[in-house]
Scaffold this motif. Structure first.
Motif, mmCIF file in Angstrom:
data_model
loop_
_atom_site.group_PDB
_atom_site.id
_atom_site.type_symbol
_atom_site.label_atom_id
_atom_site.label_comp_id
_atom_site.label_asym_id
_atom_site.label_seq_id
_atom_site.Cartn_x
_atom_site.Cartn_y
_atom_site.Cartn_z
ATOM 1 N N LEU A 284 18.598 30.665 42.779
ATOM 2 C CA LEU A 284 19.497 31.037 41.697
ATOM 3 C C LEU A 284 20.617 30.013 41.617
ATOM 4 C CD1 LEU A 284 19.892 34.871 42.418
ATOM 5 C CD2 LEU A 284 18.132 33.708 41.063
ATOM 6 N N SER A 285 20.866 29.492 40.427
ATOM 7 C CA SER A 285 21.996 28.602 40.181
ATOM 8 C C SER A 285 22.826 29.273 39.100
ATOM 9 C CB SER A 285 21.509 27.225 39.728
ATOM 10 O OG SER A 285 22.611 26.385 39.418
ATOM 11 N N LEU A 286 24.048 29.660 39.437
ATOM 12 C CA LEU A 286 24.798 30.521 38.526
ATOM 13 C C LEU A 286 26.277 30.177 38.489
ATOM 14 C CD1 LEU A 286 25.862 33.697 40.271
ATOM 15 C CD2 LEU A 286 23.910 32.505 41.265
ATOM 16 N N THR A 287 26.916 30.632 37.430
ATOM 17 C CA THR A 287 28.359 30.471 37.284
ATOM 18 C C THR A 287 29.004 31.844 37.197
ATOM 19 O OG1 THR A 287 28.209 30.397 34.857
ATOM 20 C CG2 THR A 287 28.068 28.292 36.039
ATOM 21 N N THR A 288 30.269 31.908 37.595
ATOM 22 C CA THR A 288 31.033 33.149 37.488
ATOM 23 C C THR A 288 32.308 32.901 36.699
ATOM 24 O OG1 THR A 288 32.469 32.899 39.431
ATOM 25 C CG2 THR A 288 30.237 33.733 39.813
ATOM 26 N N GLY A 289 32.850 33.972 36.127
ATOM 27 C CA GLY A 289 34.131 33.861 35.444
ATOM 28 C C GLY A 289 35.292 33.942 36.410
ATOM 29 N N GLY A 290 35.139 34.753 37.464
ATOM 30 C CA GLY A 290 36.208 34.949 38.439
ATOM 31 C C GLY A 290 36.201 33.911 39.542
ATOM 32 N N PRO A 291 37.325 33.771 40.242
ATOM 33 C CA PRO A 291 37.436 32.804 41.335
ATOM 34 C C PRO A 291 36.671 33.253 42.575
ATOM 35 C CG PRO A 291 39.430 34.104 41.184
ATOM 36 C CD PRO A 291 38.593 34.494 39.995
ATOM 37 N N GLU A 292 36.414 32.309 43.462
ATOM 38 C CA GLU A 292 35.620 32.586 44.661
ATOM 39 C C GLU A 292 36.236 33.690 45.517
ATOM 40 O OE1 GLU A 292 33.507 30.179 48.374
ATOM 41 O OE2 GLU A 292 34.912 29.143 47.046
ATOM 42 N N LYS A 293 37.569 33.754 45.567
ATOM 43 C CA LYS A 293 38.229 34.749 46.419
ATOM 44 C C LYS A 293 37.848 36.175 46.029
ATOM 45 C CE LYS A 293 42.485 34.994 43.632
ATOM 46 N NZ LYS A 293 43.955 34.795 43.626
ATOM 47 N N ASN A 294 37.466 36.388 44.781
ATOM 48 C CA ASN A 294 37.072 37.730 44.342
ATOM 49 C C ASN A 294 35.697 38.142 44.855
ATOM 50 O OD1 ASN A 294 39.447 37.810 42.920
ATOM 51 N ND2 ASN A 294 38.520 37.649 40.903
ATOM 52 N N TYR A 295 34.943 37.161 45.340
ATOM 53 C CA TYR A 295 33.574 37.432 45.786
ATOM 54 C C TYR A 295 33.415 37.349 47.300
ATOM 55 C CZ TYR A 295 32.477 36.931 40.848
ATOM 56 O OH TYR A 295 32.436 37.085 39.475
ATOM 57 N N VAL A 296 34.512 37.387 48.013
ATOM 58 C CA VAL A 296 34.443 37.346 49.478
ATOM 59 C C VAL A 296 35.187 38.515 50.117
ATOM 60 C CG1 VAL A 296 34.159 34.848 49.597
ATOM 61 C CG2 VAL A 296 36.463 35.812 49.592
ATOM 62 N N ASP A 297 35.749 39.399 49.295
ATOM 63 C CA ASP A 297 36.460 40.550 49.854
ATOM 64 C C ASP A 297 36.022 41.815 49.119
ATOM 65 O OD1 ASP A 297 37.770 40.583 47.390
ATOM 66 O OD2 ASP A 297 39.535 39.532 48.140
ATOM 67 N N ALA A 298 36.756 42.874 49.332
ATOM 68 C CA ALA A 298 36.349 44.176 48.797
ATOM 69 C C ALA A 298 36.544 44.304 47.286
ATOM 70 C CB ALA A 298 37.122 45.284 49.505
ATOM 71 N N LYS A 299 37.201 43.330 46.652
ATOM 72 C CA LYS A 299 37.462 43.462 45.222
ATOM 73 C C LYS A 299 36.172 43.583 44.426
ATOM 74 C CE LYS A 299 40.287 41.706 41.450
ATOM 75 N NZ LYS A 299 41.356 40.769 41.066
ATOM 76 N N TYR A 300 35.276 42.609 44.591
ATOM 77 C CA TYR A 300 33.992 42.632 43.904
ATOM 78 C C TYR A 300 32.834 42.883 44.859
ATOM 79 C CZ TYR A 300 36.272 40.423 39.828
ATOM 80 O OH TYR A 300 37.076 40.135 38.758
ATOM 81 N N GLY A 301 33.043 42.614 46.131
ATOM 82 C CA GLY A 301 31.950 42.536 47.083
ATOM 83 C C GLY A 301 31.535 41.083 47.225
ATOM 84 N N ASP A 302 30.968 40.736 48.370
ATOM 85 C CA ASP A 302 30.612 39.336 48.571
ATOM 86 C C ASP A 302 29.419 38.965 47.694
ATOM 87 O OD1 ASP A 302 27.981 39.130 50.432
ATOM 88 O OD2 ASP A 302 29.140 40.926 50.937
#
Length: 225
Positions: A141-159
């Motif tokens: 999978l090669s993908l882009t996100t709208g949110g910053p990386e920090k949102n995907y390493v903690d409980a905010k979004y889940g890793d």
């Protein structure tokens, strides 16, 4: 290698399109054979149902899996399904390029999945995971996100690995593919032109060395030296 790249983004000037075009260019320069599907540009029709077939086994009550098995036996899949299935069968590695929509793939790509990975052709009773029809093939999978990386390493979004697990495990590994570490570009809308060039440069370097990366990971997984 024979590599299939699927693009699911509606804008030709998007960063996803740049990632897609970069992959084609680099992989072909490295001597790989490349086939592609640009879902939006090809106006791919993603709704899966009775229209997947030229004729039905049971016109009174529609069961898609039963119809898929019948279609495989009687050659009644629509041409757009057959052409995509042939690409998947042809490839040694498949790359999906897409923006993360609601923690998943865009609807057009999900529709492609629903239509292409049919029962009897890509999975069956007992023909899943390590016994799947696509064992030996790789997928990334090669993908882009709208949110910053920090949102995907903690409980905010889940890793990010947890977010991608249903795709990795529930689709690709289920079919027998070996999953390659995803390429994730975070907060893509906030990247400067200079930062985008750096990302594309790193993507190019990774693709140049993709066979070595896959070989090394296979060695680590099997414990061979």
């Amino acid at each position: 290698m024979k590599i299939l790249i699927i693009l699911a983004h509606p804008e030709e000037k998007s960063f996803n399109a740049a990632m897609f075009n970069t992959a084609i260019s680099i992989l072909e320069k490295e001597g790989h054979e490349v086939k592609t599907t640009d879902l939006y540009q090809e106006n791919y029709q993603p709704v899966s149902g009775k229209g997947n077939f030229t004729r039905l086994k049971n016109t009174d009550y529609f069961k898609q899996q039963d119809e898929e098995v019948f279609a495989l036996q009687q050659s009644t899949f629509m041409p757009d399904i057959i052409s995509e299935q042939e690409k998947v069968e042809w490839c040694d590695m498949m790359i999906w390029q897409f923006p993360l929509y609601w923690f998943s793939v865009p609807a057009i790509l999900k529709g492609w999945i629903d239509k292409v990975f049919t029962m009897g052709k890509f999975y069956d009773n007992g023909k899943i995971f390590g016994n799947g029809f696509s064992v030996g093939k790789k997928a990334m999978l090669s993908l882009t996100t709208g949110g910053p990386e920090k949102n995907y390493v903690d409980a905010k979004y889940g890793d990010i690995q947890s977010i991608l697990f249903p795709i990795h495990r529930g689709i690709l590994e289920f079919l027998g593919f070996s999953v390659v570490e995803p390429e994730v570009v975070y907060s893509v809308e906030r990247l400067s032109e200079a930062e985008r060039e750096i990302v594309l440069g790193n993507w190019s370097k990774r693709l140049i060395n993709i066979e070595e990366e896959i070989s090394q990971r296979t060695t680590e997984q099997t414990g061979l030296k």
